[in-house]
Design a protein around this motif. Sequence first.
Motif, PDB file in Angstrom:
ATOM      1  N   GLU A 702       0.829  -1.203   0.000  1.00 53.74           N
ATOM      2  CA  GLU A 702       0.000   0.000   0.000  1.00 53.74           C
ATOM      3  C   GLU A 702       0.870   1.263   0.000  1.00 53.74           C
ATOM      4  N   TRP A 739      -6.557  -8.973   2.549  1.00 56.18           N
ATOM      5  CA  TRP A 739      -7.397  -7.969   1.885  1.00 56.18           C
ATOM      6  C   TRP A 739      -8.790  -8.519   1.656  1.00 56.18           C
ATOM      7  N   GLU A 743     -11.082  -6.578   4.224  1.00 56.65           N
ATOM      8  CA  GLU A 743     -11.461  -5.340   3.559  1.00 56.65           C
ATOM      9  C   GLU A 743     -12.563  -5.564   2.528  1.00 56.65           C
ATOM     10  N   TRP A 744     -12.498  -6.675   1.834  1.00 54.15           N
ATOM     11  CA  TRP A 744     -13.463  -6.928   0.770  1.00 54.15           C
ATOM     12  C   TRP A 744     -14.179  -8.260   0.959  1.00 54.15           C
ATOM     13  N   ASP A 883      -8.268   1.890  -9.597  1.00 56.75           N
ATOM     14  CA  ASP A 883      -7.498   1.957  -8.363  1.00 56.75           C
ATOM     15  C   ASP A 883      -6.898   0.585  -8.099  1.00 56.75           C
ATOM     16  N   ARG A 887      -1.573   2.486  -5.266  1.00 51.22           N
ATOM     17  CA  ARG A 887      -1.576   3.499  -6.324  1.00 51.22           C
ATOM     18  C   ARG A 887      -1.459   4.914  -5.776  1.00 51.22           C
ATOM     19  N   ARG A 888      -2.257   5.181  -4.723  1.00 51.55           N
ATOM     20  CA  ARG A 888      -2.248   6.538  -4.188  1.00 51.55           C
ATOM     21  C   ARG A 888      -0.852   6.937  -3.705  1.00 51.55           C
TER      22      ARG A 888
ATOM     23  N   ARG B 251      -1.657  11.183  17.070  1.00 52.52           N
ATOM     24  CA  ARG B 251      -1.371   9.774  16.805  1.00 52.52           C
ATOM     25  C   ARG B 251      -0.035   9.704  16.091  1.00 52.52           C
TER      26      ARG B 251
ATOM     27  N   ILE C  25      -9.404  -0.109  10.503  1.00 46.82           N
ATOM     28  CA  ILE C  25      -8.845   0.930   9.638  1.00 46.82           C
ATOM     29  C   ILE C  25      -9.435   0.647   8.257  1.00 46.82           C
ATOM     30  N   VAL C  26     -10.318   1.493   7.823  1.00 52.33           N
ATOM     31  CA  VAL C  26     -10.994   1.229   6.552  1.00 52.33           C
ATOM     32  C   VAL C  26     -10.207   1.881   5.426  1.00 52.33           C
ATOM     33  N   ARG C  27      -9.990   1.134   4.388  1.00 53.86           N
ATOM     34  CA  ARG C  27      -9.278   1.697   3.237  1.00 53.86           C
ATOM     35  C   ARG C  27     -10.158   2.788   2.601  1.00 53.86           C
ATOM     36  N   ALA C  29     -12.289   5.011   0.337  1.00 53.74           N
ATOM     37  CA  ALA C  29     -12.984   4.625  -0.897  1.00 53.74           C
ATOM     38  C   ALA C  29     -12.407   5.369  -2.100  1.00 53.74           C
ATOM     39  N   PRO C  31      -9.081   7.188  -2.694  1.00 53.46           N
ATOM     40  CA  PRO C  31      -7.772   7.650  -2.227  1.00 53.46           C
ATOM     41  C   PRO C  31      -7.362   8.971  -2.854  1.00 53.46           C
ATOM     42  N   TYR C  42      -3.836   7.266   7.173  1.00 55.94           N
ATOM     43  CA  TYR C  42      -4.390   5.927   6.926  1.00 55.94           C
ATOM     44  C   TYR C  42      -3.268   4.884   6.882  1.00 55.94           C
ATOM     45  N   LEU C  43      -2.184   5.231   6.198  1.00 53.56           N
ATOM     46  CA  LEU C  43      -1.111   4.255   5.992  1.00 53.56           C
ATOM     47  C   LEU C  43      -0.343   3.922   7.266  1.00 53.56           C
TER      48      LEU C  43
END
Lengths: 995, 416, 102
Positions: A702, A739, A743-744, A883, A887-888, B251, C25-27, C29, C31, C42-43
């Motif tokens: 990530e 993941w 997450e999914w 995405d 990537r970000r 944090r 910790i939600v990724r 939607a 970014p 977040y990271l």
Amino acid sequence: MSTPNATTSHLQEGLTVNSSRRLNFKFNGRSYQGVVGDTLASALLANGVIVVGRSFKYRRRRGIVSDGAEEPNAIVQLGSGATTVPNIRATQVMLYEGLEATSVNKGYSLDFDLRAIIRLAGRFMPPGFYYKTFMSPKKLWPFYERLIRLSAGLGEIPKSPDPDLYDSINAHCDILVVGGGIAGLSAALTAGLAGARVIITEQQPLWGGALLGRPETVVGLSSKKWIEQVIDRLKGMKEVKLLPNCCLFGAYDHHFYTACETRYPPGITIPEGEVRERVWKIRARQVIHATGAIERPLLYKNNDLPGIMLAGAVSAYINRWDITLSRHAVVFTNNDSGYRAACDLVRSGASVVVVDPRAASETNRYAKWSDQNRVEILNQSWITEARGTLRVRSVIVKRSGEGNQQFEFTCDLLAVSGGWNPVLHLYAYSGGKPLFDEQRGCFVPNAKIEGQQQIGAANGSFSLAACLNEGVEAGIHALFECGYSASVPETTEIESVEEQPILPFWRLAESGGEQFIDLQNDTKVADIELAVAEGYRSIEHIKRYTLLGFGTDQGKMGNIVGMAVAAGLLKQTIPETGTTTFRPPYTPVTFGAIAGRHVGPLFDTVRKTAFHSWHCSHGAEFEDVGQWRRPWYYPREGETMQQAVNRECLTARNQVAMIDASTLGKIDIQGPDAVTFLDRIYTNGWGNLKPGRCRYGLMLGEDGMVMDDGVTTCLGPNHYLMTTTTGGAARVLGWMERWLQTEWPELKVYFTSVTDHWATISVSGPFARKTFEQVCEQVDLSSASFPFLSFREGVVAGVPTRIFRISFSGELGFEINVNANAAQGVWDAIWEAGQEYGITAYGTETMHVLRAEKGFIIVGQDTDGSVTPIDLGMNWIVSKKKDFIGRRSLARADTKREDRKQLVGLLTSDPARVLPEGAQLVANPDEPLPATMIGHVTSSYWSENIGRSIALALVRGGHQKEGQRIYVRNRDGETIAVNISSSVFFDPEGERQNV
Amino acid sequence: MQRFSALRLLGHGLTGHKHWRQSWRHPEPKREYDVVIVGGGGHGLATAYYLAREHGMTNIAVVEKGWIGGGNTGRNTTIVRSNYLWDEAAHLYEKSLKLWEGLSHELNFNVMFSQRGVMNLAHSLQDVRDAERRANANVLNGIDSEILTPEQIRQKVPLISISPTARYPVLGATFQPRGGVARHDAITWGYARAADALGVDIIQNCEVTGVLKESGHVVGVETTRGVIRARKVGVVAAGHSSVIAQMAGLRLPIESHPLQAFVSEPCKPALDTVVMSNAVHAYISQSDKGEFVVGAGIDGYNGYSQSGGYNVIEGAVAAIVELFPTLSRIRLMRQWGGIVDVAPDACPIIGLTPLKGLYINCGWGTGGFKSTPGSGWVLAHTIAHNRPHELNLPFTLERFSSGALIDEHGAAGVAH
Amino acid sequence: MFLIECPWCGRRDQGEFSCGGEAHIVRPASPDDLDDESWADYLFNRKNPKGVHLEQWVHIQGCGRWFNAARNTVSNKIVSVYKVGEEPPHPEKRKPVPESGQ
């Protein structure tokens, strides 16, 4: 002095000693005899050996003071050669025929030690003296330091590897009872009678604990009979496991305990295949600590002289081992337990003087006994000094009251009892904070810890009656907690003897001279005084400054005394001062036992492919890749590595070659959302990949950094096979599962590792098709119907296989996945078929060269966790339409910099010069150090195919620098000019793999 | 400050050591200081010392919830080295190593810095490549670094098994001759004594329970011994950094993990060098008392318990026995744990925070001891000048948003 | 070496599990909508509490399933275990940090 003394010998009747069987042993080179049932300590005492070693710092002569794990002095090196063990306590090793032991600190001999001269210098060596000196001149410090280090240590490590085996075992039980004394046995019996699963451990080879040293009767039986009877009953219960010789040494969360069972004494040569020590890893529901108590010494001048022993140990040596220790003994006690030693000494024929600081009114129940036995009791009296040179010869007693009288008593033994410290190590390891009980003069358990009970002496209950009763009560309580209905066992009342309270005292202000608190480290009262004077106020500071409790006994005898002395000096109470932290293990544990079987070949799994024996029989040299053992290259007779690799490389490009690629990770992916998932996890798009087609993919963390790569194939609708790097297989599967699940979870897709199910053979080279078609007849292998990056199923050499047209060498290639169990036949068939084209097998080294010629990266070699796909020049694989993980991060300020370290090729001016991998690159070779580095060589090889050296490198802003000259600058000062080139050195158009 | 020297030791010896003065005062906290340092470990005390000595700020308190040096300073395996891979880390740790080399003199307290050399073993071809890369980078950064062959390793450390049939055979090593070990308590006491002499108040048994803020500025701390106001607050709390940060409403990118270590019984000198192995994961040296000092890896979960799992000890012991087969019969004597603050890139965070007046120094993970002097030196500079020194400029919190991480974790492997 | 109650397999030794760190910790939607600071938050940024920590675990040597646990990071006492997607235990049910652990 080790002259046998006529007054000490084994009597005929022993509680545990079998005097009919004699054992020969050697101590410091001299021969002695002991009997079965002796410890080394008891045998030495029976032989009149009083001095057993010298102290660490001041080289003072020291004798045996205890009979157990607290022994600070009698530390020996046991055995010799490969089976020697350093630092064994003589009190804890059972004698065996042929035992050989030497004192770990004895100098030239115990009678003469050059370093005893240090005693003279001792006044200039207070605690922490080394912090205050050896600083000038600075250049002499290494010399001083060497001297300090040379004086370190007790015993010696063996000179050769350990020949013995160890193992560990997991065990589970309802109730774990720690300690096989009267309290523990009573608890185990109660629990065992109800049918609970019970484990009881005892550090000694014999059951009974302190009872072994006491002649009392229990429930109408002699103590020995009572122990035998209880053990017989416990042995008859099939859910009860008795573990003698097993010291419980650690307590961890949720009632996880570790214990080490000694199956053969240290120093002995043990039978082939037998285990010397075994670590028990026990998970219990309820735990009962019946760990007993350790007696405290008292402080007075020269309290470390040989011939001074703890009173309980004196009793034990008399009662358990039937040793006559003394003719004229003095007992110094502040509590009633010293009188037991006095009784025992009287029975063994000694004349006895008791020195007791308490008033006569508190000891009058001994008046009749003392009159009958002509024992002198001196009340309100203290010993202020012990005298003697080689051993104690007399004591100076001071009596308070009128005139402060002072007496000197001649003696050959001084038995001391300063009270008892419950063994609370396990309680403290579990997070318990012991509480100081003024009445009993000791730390006792405080807040109860769930699932845990302390009983008997460990609970500060020192009478036999209390031990027995607390055992029963604790057993019942634990049974109840485990859901058993307990029946109260037959009443086991013993007459409770009322004892008078202890008069704890720690230090006499008027007692001067050297008063030792920690005998092993020579920590004295004066040392604590100095620490306090210098402002070390926390008990932890005092401990660390004076080394109190840092010996192999970890301060079992002296620590509490030291804390009390410190409290007095700081004008604090003992609770305010607190204890230092108790740290596991309770007694030292052999490294080998902790490692168990996880040494040598079993240190870590070796993973071998289905073709491993073929590789061996064809002369492969191997490389460790993760847990895998992969063929590195296959030298033929007379070939160097470079020659073998050159040959393999040429054959792979000009003829045909095969490699065992089984170690690549393989993950079977199925489900209607498989494509969605692949799109999120890979940087490129997967929506248009048709069944039967393969595609290279790159995945990022990530944080945007390259994590793994590999080819994924669409086997059919909603069915994919992903390959990963060899080292990354488990990590990638774990990553994807995480993941998906966290997450999914809405995605319908399933992953299965199939790395081991399928063996993989990669055949490549211009003659790959000609070779392969001989063994694979049903599949049309022509480029038209089976193009590059596609997949077919087919039978090869009679075995169903999956065939992929992919290549990591850039040549025409087929990668065959075959059931690992049937794989060797397929390998052999291809090998045979390739013979007419000169087929060769190649290993990882040739694979690396071939891929480097093509500029293909190896994740982990050309990347290091700080490299993005853009840095690798792989922008083409980074989708802009969707995405994906990481990537970000590629858009962050630093990550999108254009002058990041980027993957390029390097060509040396001298084509014969192969750059060292790991070499650093600079723009200016003459810059003084520290120099500015602009990158490093990640891969470098001689390319026989190109006829020159090639290298890959990460270079700052490298993509814009093609053609520029930079330099390798080696640590030996050499510089090598290189030109930045494309990272693709061979077949840049990629034609060869498509033919 | 009463100077220490051999002569003085001799003098005091003749008078029975009755006249040594206390090493540092035990003052009551004042109501206000220029700087309050939260955390009386080596890093915190060093910070206070360099603030006083280099920047002339003496109205300083170091507040410690327990006893000074009682955290990771007193719990680590005392390895000192500077052979880090990345330039930024190498320069920072080398600054520290240089300070170590003069520290006994500077503090007039022998910190027993023993430059016996530190060896990092390579067990695979990739390890060897990484070792070459690191050694080359070190030398170009002006740091002593060598590559040893297995035979050279055996000559330096005869105890190591270099058998080619070992499960993970030793293929080579990097070696930093100037690396070594030091006495952990001495660094605490030495800095405390020297800082105290410059006027710094060392306040023990003083736990911070809150961070005082006024209009977005940090103006002091609430403690178990009352409110202490300060113009600047430096948080040097290692494993407890997140706890203090939370009080301030921040944090941090760190997680606290248990890290365990142990020593064997003392044995006669047999190991003259510090040996580290990342592949089998253990590091070992022999102390001046003869104990073999061994460090394990971190437990893999967040923890504040100063104790970890037995399985981690098992793994570390097995690694030691595998590397040093003759140590199999010696015995583990004492085991303990610390709480280490691990940053995502295994590099420290030293700098300003989003809150004015609040400075942070954390994230040293498993490698903080070696950097004690350098860490204090750069944080003192940062606090005094309200901006990072160029040595810690790459180590501020900003790197986490820019992405300029310094990945010693991924690249160098061993970060201890 | 504490025990963890796997929601699928029952109580097992911690050595069978692997910890994934902070849970919930939600990724993000989208970014791209975040600035670098928010993305870094977040990271990298973590609560890292001394006390009850809501964290992810996977039964790696068992069923391979991920789940959440509320564990006290001082005492290692596990307050509750719950499946991914379920609500964490109510804050009142999370016991305060016992200071004895220091």
